[in-house]
Design an enzyme around this catalytic site. Structure first.
Site, short mmCIF file in Angstrom:
data_model
loop_
_atom_site.label_atom_id
_atom_site.label_comp_id
_atom_site.label_asym_id
_atom_site.label_seq_id
_atom_site.Cartn_x
_atom_site.Cartn_y
_atom_site.Cartn_z
N ARG A 46 0.83 -1.08 0.01
CA ARG A 46 -0.05 0.03 0.04
C ARG A 46 0.92 1.11 0.09
NH1 ARG A 46 -5.44 1.08 2.20
NH2 ARG A 46 -5.74 -0.96 2.51
N LYS A 176 13.28 -26.04 5.58
CA LYS A 176 14.55 -26.09 6.61
C LYS A 176 15.25 -27.45 6.47
CE LYS A 176 12.52 -23.86 10.55
NZ LYS A 176 13.23 -22.84 10.93
N ASP A 229 -1.10 -21.18 15.63
CA ASP A 229 0.17 -20.53 15.04
C ASP A 229 1.16 -21.52 14.74
OD1 ASP A 229 1.74 -18.37 14.50
OD2 ASP A 229 2.80 -18.65 16.24
N HIS A 234 3.22 -26.21 11.28
CA HIS A 234 4.68 -26.69 11.19
C HIS A 234 4.73 -27.99 12.16
CE1 HIS A 234 5.19 -22.58 10.15
NE2 HIS A 234 5.35 -22.08 11.29
#
Ligand code: BG6
Length: 479
Positions: A46, A176, A229, A234
């Site tokens: 933006r 990773k 999260d 993960h």
């Protein structure tokens, strides 16, 4: 589909992820001559800025986040960058973006690192400007929704413009090196696979500990919490790699087919199989840190820690518990997988007074990148008072074993795969949805039980109930 993109549009180009990971990764790839000499990178966000302004912005980010020895050729890298300001929520401006990106060349890759609320309008804008046609690829950064329903909405919107073979959903843990090494450990060695099942494995622990607190992500984190999260993505990807059946080849479909079977075999958690926590003031690495509420500036019932006893209901894993835990403000930053083998069936040493301990394999993902196997060995001596046995480590440090190659940022690998069109390390829609289904059931249980996170002192391993979760099965968390 196997073209190498020569134009990359980065949405969210002025955001935190772009500064810390995306721009540094692209610059490092460039320094090693791993990206096409003609690749143009068009940043958009933006903020009003011109090309020169964005290059200056990127230079500052690189100086801050990329080690000096990986910044060779930074000036050339900056010359690849251009910028187009855009309000992603309105259709205006996408035409200019398309012009800026150019209409010809090998092909286009787009990377969305924006708030999930912007995904749908962005897809509409891209369609409007003809930026979704042909074989254009799109990379999507998490969070992809907050539950199954919202994730389906996002996935539907993206699917209305891109076929699944052009969608690259990021889980940066798959970038990773040590996570990819799980596949090598399991499927490039004959040693482990025959005993990689409930006959020989007692339980598995997966820990992702972080020392950081809220950082600057107040609004996002408080709406999310540790379960969504870290576990939804993960940790479940790590679990899938540990549990999957051998794929028939190293290819995106074969690997993802096997992972999704594991995710679908996750049993719904039962009462008492999860513990949540929220940190209070304490000390981490010798420094006093405030509690979560203080960092946030208000009361909250968001969990900053979660421990779960999970089960994978299939032949291989029947009866093997998987203890997962993750949290902020824990004593150390560590990601590791512990595979605890069973006791030997019969010991010839009992009569000589020697005890044996079951073998244990510890796979260090970060910060130590190692494979540690605890084996029983005889202590040297004449054994007049009986044989003495002790567990000794066979410890392979991956950085020592592979001294030459750089330790790369996970995003280097993922961005290169996006540019070159390899989906193996990206998450397929059915995987994401299976992950959400399991997570949603946990959240529904919490809501039904009215459970609230228990307090834990920053710098500790979470609430004592998390220790009890494992201890009542006779299991001790590996520390
Ligand atoms: C992100 C989470 O996906 O992963 C963060 O949103 C977390 O809260 C981060 O800190 C951890 O990543 P890493 O690579 O540092 O283990």
């Amino acid at each position: 589909m196997s073209f190498t993109a020569d134009r990359l549009i980065l949405f969210g180009a002025t955001g935190d992820l772009a500064q810390r990971m995306l721009l540094p990764s692209l610059c490092a790839l460039d320094a090693d001559e791993l990206i096409h000499p003609d690749l143009k990178i068009i940043g958009t966000a933006r903020s009003e800025m011109d090309d020169a302004g964005f290059r200056d912005f990127a230079r500052k980010a690189l100086e801050k986040y990329l080690p000096a020895d990986r910044r060779g050729g930074m000036a050339d890298f900056l010359n690849r960058l251009s910028y187009q300001p855009l309000d992603a929520t309105t259709l205006e401006g996408y035409e200019e973006l398309a012009e800026k990106a150019g209409r010809t060349g090998n092909g286009l890759a787009i990377f969305l690192s924006t708030a999930p609320s912007l995904f749908e309008p962005t897809i509409a804008g891209l369609k409007h400007a003809g930026l979704t046609t042909g074989d254009v690829r799109i990379g999507l950064e998490k969070p992809l929704g907050v539950d199954l329903e919202s994730s389906r909405e996002i996935n539907d919107a993206v699917a209305s413009a891109f076929s699944e073979d052009r969608i690259y959903r990021i889980d940066h843990y798959l970038g990773k090196e040590t996570v990819q090494n799980l596949l090598a450990l399991r499927f490039a060695n004959i040693l482990f696979e025959p005993i990689w099942n409930s006959n020989y494995i007692d339980h598995v622990q997966i820990t992702v500990g972080e020392t950081v607190g809220l950082e600057s992500r107040v609004a996002y984190y408080d709406d999310s919490g540790a379960l969504r999260d870290m576990v939804q993505n993960h940790m479940l990807q790590l679990l899938a790699l540990v549990c999957m059946e051998p794929p028939t080849s190293f290819d995106a479909t074969a690997i993802r087919d096997e992972k999704v079977k594991v995710l679908r075999a996750l049993r719904r958690v039962a009462e008492g199989e999860t513990v949540t926590g929220q940190y209070r003031a304490g000390a981490v690495s010798g420094e006093a840190v405030p509690g979560y509420d203080d960092e946030l500036g208000k009361d909250s019932d968001t969990e900053t820690f979660v421990a779960i006893k999970a089960h994978v209901d299939n032949w291989r894993w029947k009866g093997v518990p998987f203890y997962l835990r993750t949290g902020k403000r824990l004593p150390k930053r560590i990601t590791e997988i512990v595979v605890q083998f069973r006791q030997i069936p019969y010991s010839i040493f009992d009569g000589r007074g020697a005890k044996t301990q079951p073998n244990r394999l510890v796979i260090g993902i970060q910060p130590r990148e190692n494979v540690h196997l605890a084996l029983m060995a005889k202590m040297p001596g004449l054994d007049r008072q009986g044989i003495r046995l002790r567990s000794v480590p066979l410890d392979i440090s991956l950085p020592d074993a592979f001294k030459g190659p750089h330790r790369r940022i996970a995003y280097e690998r993922l961005l290169l795969d996006l540019i070159e069109g390899d989906q193996t390390l990206f998450v397929r829609r059915d995987e994401v949805e299976a992950q959400w289904e399991w997570i949603d059931a946990i959240r529904a249980r919490w809501a039904e039980e009215g459970s609230e996170p228990k307090e834990y002192t920053a710098g500790s391993w979470g609430p004592s109930a998390a220790i009890a979760l494992a201890e009542r099965d006779g299991v001790t968390w590996h520390e």
